[in-house]
Design an enzyme around this catalytic site. Sequence first.
Site, PDB file in Angstrom:
ATOM      1  N   ASN A  97       0.837  -1.189   0.000  1.00  0.00           N
ATOM      2  CA  ASN A  97       0.000   0.000   0.000  1.00  0.00           C
ATOM      3  C   ASN A  97       0.876   1.244   0.000  1.00  0.00           C
ATOM      4  O   ASN A  97       1.811   1.346   0.789  1.00  0.00           O
ATOM      5  CB  ASN A  97      -0.905   0.013   1.241  1.00  0.00           C
ATOM      6  CG  ASN A  97      -1.979  -1.052   1.181  1.00  0.00           C
ATOM      7  OD1 ASN A  97      -2.603  -1.247   0.140  1.00  0.00           O
ATOM      8  ND2 ASN A  97      -2.188  -1.757   2.287  1.00  0.00           N
ATOM      9  N   HIS A 110       6.497  -1.679   3.446  1.00  0.00           N
ATOM     10  CA  HIS A 110       6.313  -3.098   3.738  1.00  0.00           C
ATOM     11  C   HIS A 110       5.512  -3.768   2.641  1.00  0.00           C
ATOM     12  O   HIS A 110       4.688  -3.132   1.979  1.00  0.00           O
ATOM     13  CB  HIS A 110       5.608  -3.309   5.085  1.00  0.00           C
ATOM     14  CG  HIS A 110       4.337  -2.549   5.231  1.00  0.00           C
ATOM     15  ND1 HIS A 110       4.306  -1.201   5.548  1.00  0.00           N
ATOM     16  CD2 HIS A 110       3.035  -2.914   5.095  1.00  0.00           C
ATOM     17  CE1 HIS A 110       3.051  -0.792   5.604  1.00  0.00           C
ATOM     18  NE2 HIS A 110       2.253  -1.818   5.329  1.00  0.00           N
ATOM     19  N   HIS A 112       2.900  -6.951   2.068  1.00  0.00           N
ATOM     20  CA  HIS A 112       2.056  -7.986   2.662  1.00  0.00           C
ATOM     21  C   HIS A 112       2.210  -9.246   1.819  1.00  0.00           C
ATOM     22  O   HIS A 112       2.157  -9.182   0.590  1.00  0.00           O
ATOM     23  CB  HIS A 112       0.581  -7.577   2.631  1.00  0.00           C
ATOM     24  CG  HIS A 112       0.255  -6.351   3.418  1.00  0.00           C
ATOM     25  ND1 HIS A 112      -0.394  -6.394   4.634  1.00  0.00           N
ATOM     26  CD2 HIS A 112       0.477  -5.034   3.157  1.00  0.00           C
ATOM     27  CE1 HIS A 112      -0.574  -5.157   5.077  1.00  0.00           C
ATOM     28  NE2 HIS A 112      -0.054  -4.314   4.200  1.00  0.00           N
TER      29      HIS A 112
HETATM   30  P1  5GP Z   1      -0.783  -1.029   5.800  1.00  0.00           P
HETATM   31  O1  5GP Z   1      -2.235  -0.696   5.878  1.00  0.00           O
HETATM   32  O2  5GP Z   1       0.085   0.085   6.295  1.00  0.00           O
HETATM   33  O3  5GP Z   1      -0.360  -1.531   4.427  1.00  0.00           O
HETATM   34  O4  5GP Z   1      -0.579  -2.294   6.721  1.00  0.00           O
HETATM   35  C1  5GP Z   1      -0.159  -2.220   8.055  1.00  0.00           C
HETATM   36  C2  5GP Z   1      -0.311  -3.596   8.642  1.00  0.00           C
HETATM   37  O5  5GP Z   1       0.403  -3.632   9.861  1.00  0.00           O
HETATM   38  C3  5GP Z   1      -1.752  -3.985   8.963  1.00  0.00           C
HETATM   39  O6  5GP Z   1      -2.101  -5.171   8.266  1.00  0.00           O
HETATM   40  C4  5GP Z   1      -1.747  -4.166  10.487  1.00  0.00           C
HETATM   41  O7  5GP Z   1      -2.571  -5.238  10.920  1.00  0.00           O
HETATM   42  C5  5GP Z   1      -0.288  -4.432  10.778  1.00  0.00           C
HETATM   43  N1  5GP Z   1       0.155  -4.012  12.103  1.00  0.00           N
HETATM   44  C6  5GP Z   1      -0.111  -2.827  12.717  1.00  0.00           C
HETATM   45  N2  5GP Z   1       0.480  -2.782  13.923  1.00  0.00           N
HETATM   46  C7  5GP Z   1       1.134  -3.960  14.080  1.00  0.00           C
HETATM   47  C8  5GP Z   1       1.935  -4.494  15.136  1.00  0.00           C
HETATM   48  O8  5GP Z   1       2.164  -3.884  16.178  1.00  0.00           O
HETATM   49  N3  5GP Z   1       2.435  -5.741  14.941  1.00  0.00           N
HETATM   50  C9  5GP Z   1       2.207  -6.455  13.784  1.00  0.00           C
HETATM   51  N4  5GP Z   1       2.752  -7.675  13.719  1.00  0.00           N
HETATM   52  N5  5GP Z   1       1.450  -5.975  12.778  1.00  0.00           N
HETATM   53  C10 5GP Z   1       0.930  -4.739  12.923  1.00  0.00           C
END
Ligand code: 5GP
Length: 125
Positions: A97, A110, A112
Amino acid sequence: MPVSGLDPYDDQNIFAKILRGAIPNRTVYEDEFVLAFHDIAPQAEVHVLVIPKGAYVSLVDFAAKASEVEIAGFWRAVGRIAGDLGLEQSGYRILANHGTDAGQEVPHFHVHLFGGGPLGRMIQT
Ligand code: 5GP
């Protein structure tokens, strides 16, 4: 709250804290370039996050500023992790994202990695 993906790097973001060891994680793989760990709120049977160890806000930032060695190390690790997780035969999806429309929440680049079963349509609106 979604982030812009173009903001300056914030070293207080949650993944920076994970990299510093200030917040625990369930590590899947680690080398000099990347840390991979299970997402805290998995959206598939397998949901792993792969992050570079360098401080990059988004793919745009990573592509512009990371060295070729870091970029190669990162993407090689993504492929290796999918293999280590046993997903090469059954299949998997990778997703990154960038910014508000994509709903990026953590301003540290990052990828996924989803797998472990049928993943449905690529995009749901
Ligand atoms: P984004 O929306 O930025 O692409 O994805 C962020 C991801 O980080 C989300 O899927 C969320 O569940 C994950 N996430 C947020 N905080 C933490 C955390 O403290 N530990 C882990 N393992 N994942 C996290």
